[in-house]
Design an enzyme around this catalytic site. Structure first.
Site, mmCIF file in Angstrom:
data_model
loop_
_atom_site.group_PDB
_atom_site.id
_atom_site.type_symbol
_atom_site.label_atom_id
_atom_site.label_comp_id
_atom_site.label_asym_id
_atom_site.label_seq_id
_atom_site.Cartn_x
_atom_site.Cartn_y
_atom_site.Cartn_z
ATOM 1 N N ASP A 144 1.170 1.427 -3.366
ATOM 2 C CA ASP A 144 -0.032 2.230 -3.189
ATOM 3 C C ASP A 144 -1.265 1.360 -3.408
ATOM 4 O O ASP A 144 -1.244 0.165 -3.113
ATOM 5 C CB ASP A 144 0.001 3.420 -4.158
ATOM 6 C CG ASP A 144 -0.671 4.660 -3.601
ATOM 7 O OD1 ASP A 144 -1.910 4.634 -3.448
ATOM 8 O OD2 ASP A 144 0.024 5.643 -3.327
ATOM 9 N N HIS A 196 -6.169 6.596 -5.793
ATOM 10 C CA HIS A 196 -5.004 7.235 -5.185
ATOM 11 C C HIS A 196 -3.712 6.840 -5.903
ATOM 12 O O HIS A 196 -2.908 7.700 -6.293
ATOM 13 C CB HIS A 196 -4.954 6.845 -3.707
ATOM 14 C CG HIS A 196 -3.937 7.573 -2.900
ATOM 15 N ND1 HIS A 196 -2.666 7.087 -2.697
ATOM 16 C CD2 HIS A 196 -4.014 8.741 -2.208
ATOM 17 C CE1 HIS A 196 -1.998 7.919 -1.906
ATOM 18 N NE2 HIS A 196 -2.793 8.935 -1.611
ATOM 19 N N ASN A 214 -0.448 13.954 6.876
ATOM 20 C CA ASN A 214 -1.385 15.087 6.792
ATOM 21 C C ASN A 214 -2.096 15.359 8.109
ATOM 22 O O ASN A 214 -3.283 15.653 8.133
ATOM 23 C CB ASN A 214 -2.425 14.802 5.708
ATOM 24 C CG ASN A 214 -1.797 14.426 4.392
ATOM 25 O OD1 ASN A 214 -0.888 15.108 3.914
ATOM 26 N ND2 ASN A 214 -2.246 13.333 3.801
ATOM 27 N N SER A 216 0.619 13.042 -0.019
ATOM 28 C CA SER A 216 0.623 11.946 -0.991
ATOM 29 C C SER A 216 0.840 12.460 -2.405
ATOM 30 O O SER A 216 1.417 11.776 -3.249
ATOM 31 C CB SER A 216 -0.715 11.195 -0.957
ATOM 32 O OG SER A 216 -0.802 10.356 0.147
#
Length: 384
Positions: A52, A89, A186, A253
């Site tokens: 990530d 994130h 998404n 996520s």
């Protein structure tokens, strides 16, 4: 490789509601993580690699969970030892998986798990396929200070089209019994009958995760397609963030780390019961046994929603709800006959000159065949 929703104590002791000061968020509570904690399973001894934006490694809820890290981006002048999160994130994902029980903040799904932080996305949430491939290869070959190995990869990221090199390295990881958990994406248009694909979630080998909202409905942003294996909370998820803070984020996520944490708990449990870590295929079976089938839409579609509160034994499939599809009856009867033939064949083989290991292998095949036969019988009885 930007995810569109990115917006720039060892609890080996039994869970005690009265003494437990960390906040158990609604999403962690909803997946039934407490059920495993109360049994003493908290992810201890399991290593999860998070690919990530890095991680805020000084965060009070995460600093004791991080076992190592590596920077695959050009940030920090490419210093491989600096994997600090400049986006938020990755830190958010890490908290959902592993926030510690320390009387501070929140608690993650597997609060005793170890985290390997592999930074593949920069402060904008962007990265390259090459960096991702290198990070997966690194995770496969990584060995910890006490000879730990990576058990699960958590990828809350995706690209719009398939990539052969990426697909091949994922196949290699799975072949080494590393579960690969990926956000489905998404880009949904709100139509459950249409397919939207992101990769590597679109690969059959991975565990693709979709999002549900607070009403256990499919979130209006989540990609839906036949490769999405399981759905988990992904709307207004509270977790750790930059500067030691906490915030709410939404997206697949955010759903992915719920499943990643669940896998750590399952590994912890079944390794304890079987004295060996489960294979990737066994782990996937255990995961799907801990789901609830829910009907959605107007056309009889169903999805599997993560539910760790189900009591499932080592070989207990009783909690996997049976919902027969429409299949030709004559084909089912033919399959039943073939299954019986196969079982008889294997039984005959057992009487021949085989080694003990070969006998055990054949017995496992017989058991699998018998299980298949029972499922077929259920289908046949349904249509009678």
């Amino acid at each position: 490789m930007n995810d569109t929703q990115v917006k720039l104590i060892g609890i080996s002791k039994i869970f005690d509601e009265g003494k437990f000061k960390d906040e158990v968020t609604n999403s962690i509570s909803s997946i039934g993580a407490k059920h495993f904690w109360n049994q003493g399973y908290t992810g201890r001894g399991v290593v999860v690699a998070i690919l990530d934006t890095g991680c805020n490694h000084h965060h009070l809820d995460l600093k004791d969970r991080i076992i190592g890290g590596y920077n695959f981006t050009k940030e920090s002048d490419g210093n491989v030892n600096v994997f600090e999160d400049l986006n938020g994130h990755g830190t958010h994902v890490a908290g959902t998986i592993a926030a510690s029980v320390n009387d501070v903040g929140i608690v993650g799904g597997a609060p005793d798990v170890s985290l390997l932080i592999l930074k593949v996305l920069d402060y904008r949430g962007r990265g390259t396929v090459d960096s991702l491939v290198k990070a997966i290869d690194y995770a496969m070959n990584w060995t910890g200070p006490n000879n730990e190995r990576v058990n699960v990869l958590s990828l809350s990221l995706g690209i719009s089209s398939s990539n052969e090199i990426l697909h091949n390295i994922i196949k290699q990881a799975v072949s080494k019994n590393i579960a690969v958990v990926v956000a489905s994406g998404n880009e949904d248009d709100g139509d459950l009958l249409s397919d939207e694909y992101s990769y590597p979630a679109g690969y059959e080998e991975v565990i693709a995760v979709g999002a549900i909202n607070n009403s256990n409905e499919v979130a209006n942003f989540t990609n839906t397609n036949k490769e999405v294996d399981i759905y988990a909370p992904g709307f207004d998820i509270k977790s750790s963030y930059l500067n030691g803070d906490y915030t709410d984020l939404s997206g697949t996520s955010m759903s992915t780390p719920h499943v990643t944490g669940a896998l750590a708990l399952l590994i912890n449990k079944y390794e304890s019961l079987n004295n060996s870590k489960p294979t990737e295929s066994e782990l996937f079976k255990y995961l799907m046994q801990h789901t609830t089938r829910v009907k959605i839409g107007d056309y009889g579609q169903t999805i599997s929603i993560l539910n760790l509160s189900l009591d499932v034994g080592i070989a207990d499939d009783s909690n996997v709800q049976f919902e027969p599809p429409i299949i030709d009856k004559s084909l089912l009867l033919k399959c039943l006959c073939e299954a019986r033939k196969s079982q008889a064949f294997f039984t005959q083989c057992l009487n021949e000159n085989l080694t003990e290991n070969e006998r055990k292998f054949l017995i496992s095949l017989i058991q699998e065949s018998a299980s298949t036969a029972m499922d077929i019988k259920k289908y046949v009885n349904y249509f009678n």
